[in-house]
Scaffold this motif. Structure first.
Motif, PDB file in Angstrom:
ATOM      1  N   ALA A   1       9.331   5.394  -5.086  1.00 42.84           N
ATOM      2  CA  ALA A   1       8.688   5.794  -6.345  1.00 42.84           C
ATOM      3  C   ALA A   1       7.574   6.802  -6.080  1.00 42.84           C
ATOM      4  O   ALA A   1       6.864   6.721  -5.082  1.00 42.84           O
ATOM      5  CB  ALA A   1       8.122   4.568  -7.059  1.00 42.84           C
TER       6      ALA A   1
ATOM      7  N   ASP B   1      11.471  -2.912 -13.610  1.00 45.29           N
ATOM      8  CA  ASP B   1      11.308  -3.851 -14.724  1.00 45.29           C
ATOM      9  C   ASP B   1      12.661  -4.327 -15.247  1.00 45.29           C
ATOM     10  O   ASP B   1      12.859  -5.516 -15.536  1.00 45.29           O
ATOM     11  CB  ASP B   1      10.528  -3.196 -15.869  1.00 45.29           C
ATOM     12  CG  ASP B   1       9.063  -2.951 -15.512  1.00 45.29           C
ATOM     13  OD1 ASP B   1       8.562  -3.613 -14.567  1.00 45.29           O
ATOM     14  OD2 ASP B   1       8.435  -2.096 -16.151  1.00 45.29           O
TER      15      ASP B   1
ATOM     16  N   ARG C   1      11.291  -5.756  -6.847  1.00 44.38           N
ATOM     17  CA  ARG C   1      10.304  -4.735  -7.202  1.00 44.38           C
ATOM     18  C   ARG C   1       9.960  -3.889  -5.977  1.00 44.38           C
ATOM     19  O   ARG C   1       9.873  -2.658  -6.064  1.00 44.38           O
ATOM     20  CB  ARG C   1       9.041  -5.371  -7.773  1.00 44.38           C
ATOM     21  CG  ARG C   1       8.039  -4.331  -8.295  1.00 44.38           C
ATOM     22  CD  ARG C   1       6.878  -4.967  -9.031  1.00 44.38           C
ATOM     23  NE  ARG C   1       7.306  -5.672 -10.224  1.00 44.38           N
ATOM     24  CZ  ARG C   1       7.603  -5.092 -11.385  1.00 44.38           C
ATOM     25  NH1 ARG C   1       7.534  -3.769 -11.490  1.00 44.38           N
ATOM     26  NH2 ARG C   1       7.968  -5.808 -12.420  1.00 44.38           N
TER      27      ARG C   1
ATOM     28  N   GLU D   1       9.762   2.777 -11.648  1.00 47.35           N
ATOM     29  CA  GLU D   1       8.995   1.682 -12.254  1.00 47.35           C
ATOM     30  C   GLU D   1       9.780   1.038 -13.390  1.00 47.35           C
ATOM     31  O   GLU D   1       9.850  -0.196 -13.508  1.00 47.35           O
ATOM     32  CB  GLU D   1       7.645   2.210 -12.756  1.00 47.35           C
ATOM     33  CG  GLU D   1       6.684   2.642 -11.662  1.00 47.35           C
ATOM     34  CD  GLU D   1       6.963   4.046 -11.101  1.00 47.35           C
ATOM     35  OE1 GLU D   1       6.276   4.439 -10.149  1.00 47.35           O
ATOM     36  OE2 GLU D   1       7.870   4.742 -11.613  1.00 47.35           O
TER      37      GLU D   1
ATOM     38  N   LEU E   1      10.580   0.228  -5.667  1.00 44.79           N
ATOM     39  CA  LEU E   1       9.438   1.142  -5.637  1.00 44.79           C
ATOM     40  C   LEU E   1       9.242   1.836  -4.282  1.00 44.79           C
ATOM     41  O   LEU E   1       8.306   2.600  -4.115  1.00 44.79           O
ATOM     42  CB  LEU E   1       8.161   0.385  -6.016  1.00 44.79           C
ATOM     43  CG  LEU E   1       8.153  -0.198  -7.432  1.00 44.79           C
ATOM     44  CD1 LEU E   1       6.831  -0.903  -7.716  1.00 44.79           C
ATOM     45  CD2 LEU E   1       8.418   0.879  -8.480  1.00 44.79           C
TER      46      LEU E   1
END
Length: 201
Positions: free
Chosen positions: A106, A182, A99, A178, A103
């Motif tokens: 991001a 996931d 993650r 994002e 990110l």
């Protein structure tokens, strides 16, 4: 804000405090120029102008716009992907690394797509950074899985393929970072569910 070690380290040489400040100005300005003009409109000269640095000085640090963008990514990666907490369960350690990697760019407009293009470039300085990025991410994933980074085995190999494919996909604009995070984590759960993390699938 880059850590002191990262801020004073560059592809070509170790930096003095003043040089590190100049490079920090250039990398921050690169993000601003990308946001306004995109990767096609970015040049080392335009970034130098935004940073208030002479173009000749900027070129002593960055050989190309790809090198400059790759450096932005490298600095954000090192500062944005901490060592996994060994007290956490395996899936949480791996998910945390994946993650964080997903990110790093991001919410930064065109930076993600620019990083994808830059890291695929043939510039020798970009190649050097690409190897450093790959080595850093391999180390973080190996730490998360609990194996030796020098001989991480097929589980870490599979996780590397997941994030590299996912980040290219996001960089092309097919998914947000994002959403990509996931999906990468969901795929990692499948990998880990059927794997022996000692290095044997």
């Amino acid at each position: 804000m880059p850590s002191n070690a990262t801020a004073q380290e560059a592809t070509r040489r170790r930096l003095t405090s003043q040089q590190a400040e100049t490079v920090a100005k250039l990398t921050a300005a690169a993000v601003d120029v990308l946001r306004e003009d995109g990767y096609d409109g970015l040049t080392v000269r335009s970034v130098a102008g935004r940073a208030g640095v002479a173009p000749a000085t900027a070129y002593t640090y960055f050989s190309s716009k790809g090198h400059l963008v790759a450096e932005v990514f490298w600095r954000r990666l090192v500062d944005g992907v901490p060592e996994p907490d060994p007290a956490l369960p395996l899936i949480d350690r791996v998910s945390g690394v994946l993650r964080s990697v997903s990110l790093v760019v991001a919410g930064e407009g065109q930076l993600g797509g620019a990083v994808t293009v830059a890291l695929l470039g043939a510039d020798p300085d970009v190649e050097h950074l690409r190897l450093r990025v790959g080595g850093f991410l391999r180390q973080r994933l190996a730490q998360a899985v609990g194996v030796d980074p020098a001989d991480p085995g097929p589980v870490v190999d599979a996780l590397e393929m997941l994030y590299s494919g996912g980040l290219v996909h996001a960089g092309m604009g097919h998914l947000s970072y994002e959403q990509t995070a996931d999906r990468i984590i969901a795929a990692a759960q499948l990998v880990l569910a059927g794997a022996d993390v000692s290095g044997h699938a």
